[in-house]
Write a protein that holds these residues in place. Structure first.
Motif, mmCIF file in Angstrom:
data_model
loop_
_atom_site.group_PDB
_atom_site.id
_atom_site.type_symbol
_atom_site.label_atom_id
_atom_site.label_comp_id
_atom_site.label_asym_id
_atom_site.label_seq_id
_atom_site.Cartn_x
_atom_site.Cartn_y
_atom_site.Cartn_z
ATOM 1 N N LEU A 1 71.275 -27.432 87.341
ATOM 2 C CA LEU A 1 70.377 -28.439 87.908
ATOM 3 C C LEU A 1 68.802 -28.185 87.335
ATOM 4 O O LEU A 1 68.658 -27.213 87.760
ATOM 5 C CB LEU A 1 70.396 -29.561 88.498
ATOM 6 N N PRO A 2 68.435 -29.210 87.201
ATOM 7 C CA PRO A 2 65.798 -28.321 87.102
ATOM 8 C C PRO A 2 66.206 -27.823 88.651
ATOM 9 O O PRO A 2 66.805 -28.257 89.527
ATOM 10 C CB PRO A 2 65.314 -29.279 86.618
ATOM 11 N N PRO A 3 64.999 -27.046 88.773
ATOM 12 C CA PRO A 3 64.977 -27.199 90.438
ATOM 13 C C PRO A 3 64.392 -28.054 90.942
ATOM 14 O O PRO A 3 63.302 -29.415 90.386
ATOM 15 C CB PRO A 3 63.711 -25.830 89.850
ATOM 16 N N MET B 1 65.958 -25.411 79.920
ATOM 17 C CA MET B 1 65.343 -26.407 81.047
ATOM 18 C C MET B 1 66.206 -27.464 82.155
ATOM 19 O O MET B 1 66.131 -28.204 82.685
ATOM 20 C CB MET B 1 64.226 -26.944 80.728
ATOM 21 N N ALA B 2 67.400 -27.783 81.481
ATOM 22 C CA ALA B 2 68.325 -27.617 82.047
ATOM 23 C C ALA B 2 68.358 -29.405 82.086
ATOM 24 O O ALA B 2 68.192 -30.452 83.227
ATOM 25 C CB ALA B 2 68.896 -27.857 83.299
ATOM 26 N N LEU B 3 67.867 -29.702 80.702
ATOM 27 C CA LEU B 3 67.746 -31.226 81.115
ATOM 28 C C LEU B 3 68.198 -32.228 79.553
ATOM 29 O O LEU B 3 67.608 -32.934 79.381
ATOM 30 C CB LEU B 3 65.899 -31.662 81.068
ATOM 31 N N ALA B 4 69.112 -31.881 79.101
ATOM 32 C CA ALA B 4 69.758 -32.689 78.000
ATOM 33 C C ALA B 4 70.071 -33.827 78.079
ATOM 34 O O ALA B 4 69.838 -34.416 77.228
ATOM 35 C CB ALA B 4 71.522 -31.764 78.013
ATOM 36 N N SER B 5 69.925 -34.623 79.295
ATOM 37 C CA SER B 5 70.096 -35.883 79.856
ATOM 38 C C SER B 5 68.978 -37.115 79.500
ATOM 39 O O SER B 5 69.386 -37.835 79.418
ATOM 40 C CB SER B 5 70.698 -36.107 81.351
ATOM 41 N N ILE B 6 67.454 -36.081 79.101
ATOM 42 C CA ILE B 6 66.772 -36.751 79.003
ATOM 43 C C ILE B 6 65.784 -37.028 76.902
ATOM 44 O O ILE B 6 65.337 -37.354 77.286
ATOM 45 C CB ILE B 6 65.737 -36.463 79.749
ATOM 46 N N ARG B 7 66.836 -36.023 76.784
ATOM 47 C CA ARG B 7 67.096 -36.529 74.936
ATOM 48 C C ARG B 7 65.840 -35.156 74.801
ATOM 49 O O ARG B 7 64.565 -36.659 74.064
ATOM 50 C CB ARG B 7 67.301 -37.240 74.610
ATOM 51 N N CYS B 8 64.782 -35.114 74.969
ATOM 52 C CA CYS B 8 63.263 -34.339 74.576
ATOM 53 C C CYS B 8 63.252 -33.161 74.184
ATOM 54 O O CYS B 8 63.511 -32.140 74.585
ATOM 55 C CB CYS B 8 62.394 -34.464 76.063
ATOM 56 N N SER C 1 60.066 -34.543 81.854
ATOM 57 C CA SER C 1 59.795 -33.027 80.753
ATOM 58 C C SER C 1 58.765 -32.154 80.884
ATOM 59 O O SER C 1 58.182 -31.140 81.443
ATOM 60 C CB SER C 1 59.534 -33.697 78.902
ATOM 61 N N GLU C 2 57.039 -33.034 80.871
ATOM 62 C CA GLU C 2 55.683 -32.755 81.316
ATOM 63 C C GLU C 2 56.120 -31.692 82.809
ATOM 64 O O GLU C 2 55.374 -30.890 83.577
ATOM 65 C CB GLU C 2 55.532 -34.292 82.258
ATOM 66 N N LEU C 3 57.040 -32.007 84.365
ATOM 67 C CA LEU C 3 57.067 -31.856 85.354
ATOM 68 C C LEU C 3 57.472 -30.382 85.158
ATOM 69 O O LEU C 3 57.353 -29.255 85.774
ATOM 70 C CB LEU C 3 57.744 -32.960 86.519
ATOM 71 N N ALA C 4 58.686 -30.599 83.792
ATOM 72 C CA ALA C 4 60.004 -29.504 83.549
ATOM 73 C C ALA C 4 58.335 -28.158 83.050
ATOM 74 O O ALA C 4 58.682 -26.758 83.482
ATOM 75 C CB ALA C 4 60.277 -29.128 83.036
ATOM 76 N N LEU D 1 59.350 -21.829 87.780
ATOM 77 C CA LEU D 1 60.618 -22.529 88.574
ATOM 78 C C LEU D 1 61.911 -21.922 87.834
ATOM 79 O O LEU D 1 63.371 -21.825 88.269
ATOM 80 C CB LEU D 1 60.626 -23.406 89.239
ATOM 81 N N TYR D 2 61.403 -22.155 87.102
ATOM 82 C CA TYR D 2 63.763 -21.798 86.217
ATOM 83 C C TYR D 2 63.918 -20.108 85.636
ATOM 84 O O TYR D 2 64.989 -20.247 85.172
ATOM 85 C CB TYR D 2 63.311 -22.624 84.812
ATOM 86 N N LYS D 3 62.891 -18.813 85.994
ATOM 87 C CA LYS D 3 63.261 -18.364 85.568
ATOM 88 C C LYS D 3 64.713 -17.362 85.901
ATOM 89 O O LYS D 3 65.194 -16.836 86.117
ATOM 90 C CB LYS D 3 62.034 -16.625 85.579
ATOM 91 N N GLU D 4 64.624 -17.598 87.653
ATOM 92 C CA GLU D 4 65.543 -17.502 87.938
ATOM 93 C C GLU D 4 67.446 -17.246 87.619
ATOM 94 O O GLU D 4 67.706 -17.016 87.490
ATOM 95 C CB GLU D 4 65.212 -17.324 89.383
ATOM 96 N N ASN D 5 66.730 -19.084 88.056
ATOM 97 C CA ASN D 5 68.391 -19.731 86.835
ATOM 98 C C ASN D 5 68.435 -18.779 85.142
ATOM 99 O O ASN D 5 69.642 -18.584 85.087
ATOM 100 C CB ASN D 5 67.819 -20.670 86.605
ATOM 101 N N ILE D 6 66.864 -18.600 84.855
ATOM 102 C CA ILE D 6 67.411 -18.409 83.288
ATOM 103 C C ILE D 6 67.977 -16.844 83.905
ATOM 104 O O ILE D 6 68.844 -16.950 82.388
ATOM 105 C CB ILE D 6 66.246 -18.264 82.910
ATOM 106 N N ASN D 7 67.579 -16.537 83.949
ATOM 107 C CA ASN D 7 67.885 -14.541 84.327
ATOM 108 C C ASN D 7 69.656 -14.562 85.305
ATOM 109 O O ASN D 7 69.947 -14.039 84.471
ATOM 110 C CB ASN D 7 66.773 -14.314 84.973
ATOM 111 N N ASN D 8 69.908 -15.480 85.599
ATOM 112 C CA ASN D 8 71.738 -15.206 85.746
ATOM 113 C C ASN D 8 71.707 -15.810 85.229
ATOM 114 O O ASN D 8 73.760 -14.952 84.493
ATOM 115 C CB ASN D 8 71.149 -16.525 86.547
ATOM 116 N N VAL D 9 71.326 -16.457 84.488
ATOM 117 C CA VAL D 9 72.277 -16.687 82.513
ATOM 118 C C VAL D 9 72.855 -15.683 81.921
ATOM 119 O O VAL D 9 73.814 -15.361 81.341
ATOM 120 C CB VAL D 9 72.369 -18.331 82.487
ATOM 121 N N ILE D 10 71.294 -15.364 81.829
ATOM 122 C CA ILE D 10 71.656 -14.050 80.415
ATOM 123 C C ILE D 10 72.145 -12.559 81.152
ATOM 124 O O ILE D 10 73.383 -12.580 81.090
ATOM 125 C CB ILE D 10 69.937 -12.914 80.813
ATOM 126 N N SER D 11 72.070 -12.794 82.506
ATOM 127 C CA SER D 11 73.048 -11.618 83.621
ATOM 128 C C SER D 11 75.068 -12.085 83.199
ATOM 129 O O SER D 11 75.374 -11.130 82.700
ATOM 130 C CB SER D 11 72.008 -10.479 84.529
#
Lengths: 342, 342
Positions: free
Chosen positions: B33-35, B213-220, B250-253, B259-269
């Motif tokens: 989910l978004p942070p 950015m984990a925001l597929a729900s909001i279509r942006c 989207s603006e907040l994201a 704040l997303y970097k850890e999540n993104i790095n986890n997906v990469i590893s």
């Protein structure tokens, strides 16, 4: 814009300044918020939403809720990013270059824009002098032009007049064209002709959550027709267009339509008050079954309103459209009009 | 569909069944989910939102936040209902019938759909045998076909390969075409070529909030380019397309990208783990810089996954795309693959 194709030459980005202060009576928005129980339930549902997942592209739950309200099948319903998207998709699905589109005029300005986007020919049919619909003129133009699409906005934006159900039927049964019935403002009118869209094969009704439902922020509209016409829209429409929050909030709104009745009735009585008060002040007003009033008046009144940060819609230096606001907003408007109308 | 125009004959509504149970690894969504701070602030702002008002049609605050992240001007940014909308609008703005569109193939399936919607000609350029980009073949086709548009998806969906920046520059500087650079998955890649879209007049970069950015729900989604190209998209795009909740979130994201970097790095590893484990099991895997892996494997493995309610994307009976999930989801997938790969 070096890469813009030739047929689009002259197109420019549409720009509208956001108004952040004052009384906003220029966009036919509801002056009230959605009823509290709807917003509370929305806030609850948002808290546990899977934001990372794509929306259900069939908008299943929302279509089911709409179908339930009209006691029809969900195969007769489709949803989009405002009724604008669904109208535009219908134009895209049907229009070939040089096809003819008929509409009463003036009406919602996007009908002409959508027509020209598809290199089709737009013909506007004038209203009678009292701004009632000239159905005979429409039938004559239908015979002369064999249109692909006929547009009807009822109550009409920006004039406020309605077509009766028998007038709609007269048009629909006297043309091979697909008739697009835009009912954006119908919640404020005496009759609701939505059900006709299931009685006639060549009729699609378009409705929106942006006006009476007080949800302009979430851009959601729907279309009702036989399943062939709905399938056609769905075939051409982009998948995934409606966000999950928009689907949830619209579903709650339509399922709780009764909660809106008081708000809607208030707007109707405010509209009728505003109409008679403007008339008393010598302003040329036209009967309206929508949440706005079409007026002819001196530009100095408009300028006076602007000076007082009261924003109405100007079409020319003498033609304006006033959205019905809250009681106190309408009173402030009348006060300014009274001052400058002398 | 009696009113559908001839050139659209054969079009059908796109239907995808919603999956409500199991492990969903078929749509390249983020598994997280978004942070929390982003969602908390969103919930606060939603509480006092003027739901009855139309969105700011210029998406001003969102464009400003995006511009700030890339240290560019807001005139170089536009937003839409997913990057899909912005891609489709670019096709609509530029393509005349019989124009040529070049793309590597296989790539995002909508490029071909959008091309055909505008009666233009789609030419796909095969990848090399190891699924790396064949830039020489692209340059040859550019010379032969004088395309109006060239599509580059990097990292490429569904193969995962990337074009290096020098390869992108080689294509962009060897064509008069407008080059559309789809960077939907670039957050998972080693390099970010977004800034090139301001260096070359014929390049537009497209990005989305739907993946990292984990925001597929909001279509942006958004596009970045010189202001001429951005103006062109804005001139053709429907006004009011993005809902206020989507704009706010989207603006907040984007303002809190770190704040997303850890999540993104986890997906990469996790992706790199999944890759080596699948390889060890004898599956044909291809190097990926995205959040998915392209594989060739026996259909019995796919059937085994389905039986265990693990949903991946099937292109043929031997070609699949696996979205990287959470650690425990990937482990469950590997367990099933291990069982059926023997």
């Amino acid at each position: 814009m070096q890469y813009l194709k030739k047929s689009f030459e002259g197109m420019e980005p549409y720009f509208s300044k956001e108004i952040t202060d004052g009384i906003v009576l220029n966009a036919n928005e509801a002056p009230y918020l959605p009823p509290k129980p709807i917003l509370e339930e929305f806030n609850n549902r948002i808290k546990c939403l899977n934001f990372n997942r794509y929306p259900d592209m069939q908008n299943t739950k929302l279509c089911e809720a709409i179908a339930k309200k009209y006691q029809i099948s969900k195969e007769n319903v489709t949803c989009g990013v405002g009724s604008d998207e669904l109208l535009e998709v219908t134009f895209r699905a049907t229009l070939e270059p040089n096809d003819v589109v008929l509409s009463f005029s003036p009406s919602f300005s996007m009908y002409k824009v959508f027509t020209e986007l598809h290199n089709a020919k737009f013909i506007g049919i004038d209203f009678n002098d009292d701004l009632s619909f000239d159905v005979d003129a429409m039938l004559k133009k239908i015979k002369e032009n064999n249109p692909k699409l006929v547009l009807i906005c009822s109550p009409n934006n920006p004039t406020g007049a309605i077509l009766t159900q028998s007038e709609i039927i007269r048009i629909v049964t006297n043309t091979n064209a697909l008739v697009l019935l835009d009912l954006a403002y119908v919640d404020f009118a005496k009759e609701d002709p939505t059900y006709l869209a299931l009685k006639y094969n060549n009729l699609i009704a378009y409705r929106t959550f942006s006006k009476a439902m007080a949800l302009a922020s979430i851009r959601c509209g729907y279309a009702i027709s036989n399943s062939n016409n709905i399938d056609m829209i769905n075939a051409v429409k982009a998948p995934y267009s409606l966000s999950i929050p928009s689907q949830i909030l619209s579903e709650l709104a339509i399922s709780n339509y009764d909660l809106y009745k008081e708000n809607i009735n208030n707007v109707i009585s405010e509209r009728d008050n505003l109409y008679s008060n403007l008339k008393k002040l010598g302003i040329n007003v036209y009967p309206s079954e929508a949440n706005f009033i079409y007026v002819k008046m001196d530009k100095k009144i408009y300028d006076g309103l602007l000076e007082n940060k009261i924003y109405i819609r100007a079409f020319t230096d003498e033609i304006y459209r006033i959205t019905v606001g809250l009681k106190e907003e309408n009173e402030k408007l009348l006060k300014v009009v009274r001052k400058y109308a002398k």
